[in-house]
Every structure is written in structure tokens, then in C-alpha cells.
Scaffold this motif. Structure first.
Motif, PDB file in Angstrom:
ATOM      1  N   LYS A  24       2.397 -10.255  -1.144  1.00 27.28           N
ATOM      2  CA  LYS A  24       2.766  -9.609   0.116  1.00 27.28           C
ATOM      3  C   LYS A  24       1.680  -8.626   0.544  1.00 27.28           C
ATOM      4  O   LYS A  24       0.904  -8.125  -0.278  1.00 27.28           O
ATOM      5  CB  LYS A  24       4.110  -8.886   0.008  1.00 27.28           C
ATOM      6  CG  LYS A  24       4.110  -7.698  -0.940  1.00 27.28           C
ATOM      7  CD  LYS A  24       5.466  -7.014  -0.953  1.00 27.28           C
ATOM      8  CE  LYS A  24       5.472  -5.828  -1.920  1.00 27.28           C
ATOM      9  NZ  LYS A  24       6.772  -5.130  -1.939  1.00 27.28           N
ATOM     10  N   GLN A  26       0.959  -4.986   2.349  1.00 34.28           N
ATOM     11  CA  GLN A  26       1.627  -3.701   2.581  1.00 34.28           C
ATOM     12  C   GLN A  26       0.747  -2.786   3.429  1.00 34.28           C
ATOM     13  O   GLN A  26      -0.430  -2.609   3.140  1.00 34.28           O
ATOM     14  CB  GLN A  26       1.922  -3.030   1.231  1.00 34.28           C
ATOM     15  CG  GLN A  26       2.555  -1.660   1.353  1.00 34.28           C
ATOM     16  CD  GLN A  26       2.918  -1.108  -0.012  1.00 34.28           C
ATOM     17  OE1 GLN A  26       3.965  -1.392  -0.558  1.00 34.28           O
ATOM     18  NE2 GLN A  26       2.015  -0.327  -0.584  1.00 34.28           N
ATOM     19  N   GLY A  49      -4.313  -0.932   4.551  1.00 34.78           N
ATOM     20  CA  GLY A  49      -3.442  -1.968   4.019  1.00 34.78           C
ATOM     21  C   GLY A  49      -3.977  -2.527   2.709  1.00 34.78           C
ATOM     22  O   GLY A  49      -5.139  -2.314   2.342  1.00 34.78           O
ATOM     23  N   ARG A 117       0.318  -5.120  12.659  1.00 37.27           N
ATOM     24  CA  ARG A 117       0.548  -5.851  11.428  1.00 37.27           C
ATOM     25  C   ARG A 117      -0.808  -6.240  10.851  1.00 37.27           C
ATOM     26  O   ARG A 117      -1.824  -6.242  11.559  1.00 37.27           O
ATOM     27  CB  ARG A 117       1.420  -7.072  11.647  1.00 37.27           C
ATOM     28  CG  ARG A 117       0.764  -8.190  12.433  1.00 37.27           C
ATOM     29  CD  ARG A 117       1.671  -9.402  12.511  1.00 37.27           C
ATOM     30  NE  ARG A 117       1.046 -10.489  13.280  1.00 37.27           N
ATOM     31  CZ  ARG A 117       1.618 -11.677  13.474  1.00 37.27           C
ATOM     32  NH1 ARG A 117       2.812 -11.923  12.951  1.00 37.27           N
ATOM     33  NH2 ARG A 117       0.998 -12.606  14.188  1.00 37.27           N
ATOM     34  N   SER A 137       1.841  -8.888   6.808  1.00 41.67           N
ATOM     35  CA  SER A 137       2.699  -7.710   6.593  1.00 41.67           C
ATOM     36  C   SER A 137       3.813  -7.694   7.633  1.00 41.67           C
ATOM     37  O   SER A 137       3.794  -8.463   8.596  1.00 41.67           O
ATOM     38  CB  SER A 137       1.878  -6.423   6.724  1.00 41.67           C
ATOM     39  OG  SER A 137       1.539  -6.186   8.087  1.00 41.67           O
TER      40      SER A 137
END
Length: 399
Positions: A24, A26, A49, A117, A137
């Protein structure tokens, strides 16, 4: 047909571990619902990120990921307005290179609400084969709102000023004067230079900000106005452009103030000299005059005059029998005190205290230099404080 089945199972074998290990992306900055203030210029929004595999941060070449690219996508409403490359090389706002945290500095083009994002594109090696995967994200929302900022109008940068000056600044929002009432607004000026630093509060009147600044010594000083406001519970800050000034002259305001205060001290009336009395008596028709505090012998009597009272003390010097008594008093005495307009019988004679003449001693020349009243004490103390502070400044400037 046989070859197609082989490729199908190879893809299943390579992809299924990726899903099981929960990859994932973040976003650590900005935080959800962050607010940024637009002052003179667009704010700097730091995008940060990282790609996670489980709970561990992925760093290229230290794991099965051989290459990793992170890109920020900025939306306004449903429209993609910017694509921002992110870096892990110690530049572009990145604090440390090759730590798995990717960073970029983004300046929004206008006020409003944004969504951001981050897309991660990773080259992953499995079973000797390299394939590329993309991860996304969640969206993070932030807002950009206008905030007041200051523009210093006095003194001008590069100007030469005295040891004291008045700073003036205009409070603006989007280049327009800001004179609205705002209880959360706080403004101060930070002064730095020659090893000296001080922050002073600013007085506000409409869009005008002012403050008086006393510089401790000559040299180069930098002035910057700090403004803070609160918006939706978040405190936003702005800074004016730095104004650099040269302090080369010592102001004489404090010295002039000290002289005026000292002259005021001299012209204020001093405390009056104490009231004294000259005493006038008459003994059986014969006048007697006593100066304040004087003692005198008269007809077997000792007369002692009080200094600051309307009173004379009378003593009988000879004889065994007391012969002094006040009028309307049957008891004779050897000593008594006589007040103004009283009568004393001395045997068969009458001693009358006719009057007490008030008088004041002529003040000495140095009497006017004494701080002997409240206002004279206050004026002299303020004059000495102003003079001492000016002399201290003079020593600083002379050094």
C-alpha cells in the motif's frame, strides 16, 4: 493450448504473493483536512509519501523492489490539475536520501479545496523475472485559504536611521488592505542584528501596524513582521519581507526628555519652610517680644517661646510661694503654659499673651534642589532614569 496454460499459472504464481503481503501507498503529508494560508505568495505544500509492504517501508535495492517511482496527483473537484514527481534524493524538500520517504514541494495555483493521491510504480523481481506494478494511496483533502500578511512601509530597506525609529506596516490580504476585526490576529516585529534579538508587539489601527524600536548600538539590523491568525481551529502564520537597516546615529530624544524633566523638577514649587511664630506678650502694660525658641528673664520669670506652636512656657524663678495662676483658676502654680489670648496672673500683675505672629524662614538656595514633594521626586527620578539610559546607549554607540 499447453503454452497458454503455462503462462496463466506463471502469472498467478507471481501476482498472488503481492496481494497476500498487503502492499500500500501511505501519504504522511499533508495530513487530512489540513489548512494552508495564502499570504504574499502561494503556500508551499509538502507532499510526502512512502510504499509499505505490510508494516515495513520499501527502499529500492534493499528488497525485491529494484526501482520505485512515486508521483503525486492533485485534483480540484474531479479534475486532475497537476502531476508532481516525488524524490528520495535529499532535494526537493526531502530530508534524507534513500530512506524510502519520497517528497515534493507543491504550490497550489489558487485558493480552494484540493485532493491529492500518490501513485507508486515499482519494478519487482521474482524468480529472476522483473515485472512492474502500480499502487495507489487514498485521497487526502487539504484547503488553501487567504491569510493577512504585513508589508513594511517604514523604514525602507537599506536606509540609515537613528538609535530610535517607528516601524510602520500595512496589513494586507491578497494585496488589499485588511482592516476587518479579527480577535485571533496577533502581530509582532522581530528585530535581529549585532548579537541582539528582540520581538515587540505591534499596535493595530485598521490596517496600520506600528511599533517603536530602540536599537542598543550601531550596526546592521533586520526587521520582519510576523502575523498569525486562527482559521477553523488551526493557527496560520505569515511573515513580511525582511527589511535591513543601518543604525549609525544616536537619537537625542531621551536626552532631551531628561532635560525637560529636570527643568520641570526645578520649576515645581518646593515644600514650604515650616511655619514659625513670633510671640507678643504684655506684662502689666510693658510689651515683651519673643522670637521662636527664645528664652528671656522678666521680673523673676523665665519665658520660653515655642518654635512652631502658639504657646509660651512661663516658669517662676524665685520665692517659696507659687504666684502663677491662669485667670479664672484659683490654683497657683510655679510653671504653666500660656496660649494665644490667655491671661496669667503673676501676683498682682497681669501677663497677657496678646498674639502669635506667623512667619516663615527664608529658604536657602539649595532648598530648591531638594526632592521634598511627591511630584519633585517623580520628575527627578524620571529625569535620572532617562539620562542613565541615554548614557548607556551612548556608550554602546561610542564603542
Amino acid at each position: 493450448m499447453r503454452w497458454r496454460c503455462s503462462w496463466f499459472w506463471l502469472i498467478v504464481f507471481l501476482v498472488s504473493p503481492l496481494k497476500a503481503q498487503e502492499w500500500k501507498v501511505q501519504i504522511t503529508s499533508p495530513l487530512p483536512k489540513s489548512i494552508f494560508g495564502w499570504a504574499q505568495n502561494a503556500p508551499e505544500v509538502r507532499l510526502k509519501g512512502e510504499l509499505l509492504k505490510g508494516d515495513e517501508k520499501v527502499v529500492p535495492k534493499r528488497s525485491e523492489v529494484v526501482r520505485l517511482f512515486l508521483t503525486g496527483q492533485v485534483f480540484m473537484g474531479e479534475k486532475l490539475i497537476d502531476t508532481v514527481p516525488m524524490w528520495d534524493d535529499g532535494s526537493h524538500g526531502d530530508e534524507k536520501s534513500d530512506d524510502g520517504t519520497y517528497t515534493a514541494i507543491y504550490r497550489p495555483p489558487k485558493l480552494g479545496e484540493y485532493q491529492v493521491r500518490v501513485r507508486a510504480q515499482a519494478d519487482i523481481i521474482r524468480e529472476g523475472k522483473v515485472f512492474t506494478r502500480e499502487f495507489w494511496s487514498d485521497f487526502v483533502t487539504f484547503r488553501v485559504v487567504p491569510v493577512p500578511y504585513a508589508r513594511i512601509t517604514q523604514p525602507e530597506t537599506g536606509s540609515e536611521i537613528k538609535g530610535k525609529t517607528t516601524l510602520r506596516a500595512r496589513l494586507l490580504v491578497l494585496e488589499k488592505p485588511f482592516d476587518e476585526r479579527d480577535e485571533t490576529l496577533k502581530a509582532s516585529v522581530k528585530v535581529e542584528g549585532e548579537g541582539w534579538r528582540k520581538e515587540l508587539p505591534l499596535n493595530r489601527k485598521g490596517s496600520l501596524l506600528t511599533a517603536k524600536i530602540n536599537f542598543p548600538k550601531r550596526g546592521t539590523y533586520r526587521l520582519v513582521v510576523l502575523v498569525s491568525v486562527q482559521r477553523d481551529g488551526k493557527i496560520l502564520h505569515s511573515e513580511s519581507e525582511i527589511v535591513e537597516v543601518q543604525v549609525a546615529k544616536l537619537g537625542y530624544f531621551l536626552l532631551v526628555t531628561a532635560v525637560i524633566l529636570f527643568l520641570g523638577f526645578l520649576f515645581l514649587p518646593p515644600k514650604e519652610m515650616p511655619l514659625r511664630y513670633r510671640h507678643h506678650l504684655r506684662l502689666d502694660g510693658r510689651p515683651i517680644q519673643l522670637e521662636p525658641g527664645e528664652k528671656k528673664q522678666e521680673s523673676g520669670l523665665e519665658l520660653e517661646a515655642a518654635v512652631n506652636k502658639r504657646q509660651v512656657k512661663i516658669r517662676q524663678k524665685g520665692g517659696e510661694q507659687s504666684i502663677l495662676r491662669k485667670q479664672n483658676s484659683p490654683i497657683p502654680q510655679r510653671e504653666l503654659e500660656l496660649s494665644e489670648r490667655e491671661v496669667c496672673l503673676v501676683g498682682e500683675e497681669r501677663l497677657v499673651y496678646e498674639k502669635a505672629e506667623p512667619m516663615r524662614e527664608k529658604p536657602k538656595i539649595w532648598h530648591r534642589l531638594l526632592p521634598n514633594t511627591f511630584w519633585r521626586c517623580l520628575f527627578l527620578a524620571l529625569a535620572l532614569v532617562a539620562l542613565a539610559y541615554w548614557l548607556w546607549q551612548w556608550r554602546q554607540f561610542a564603542g
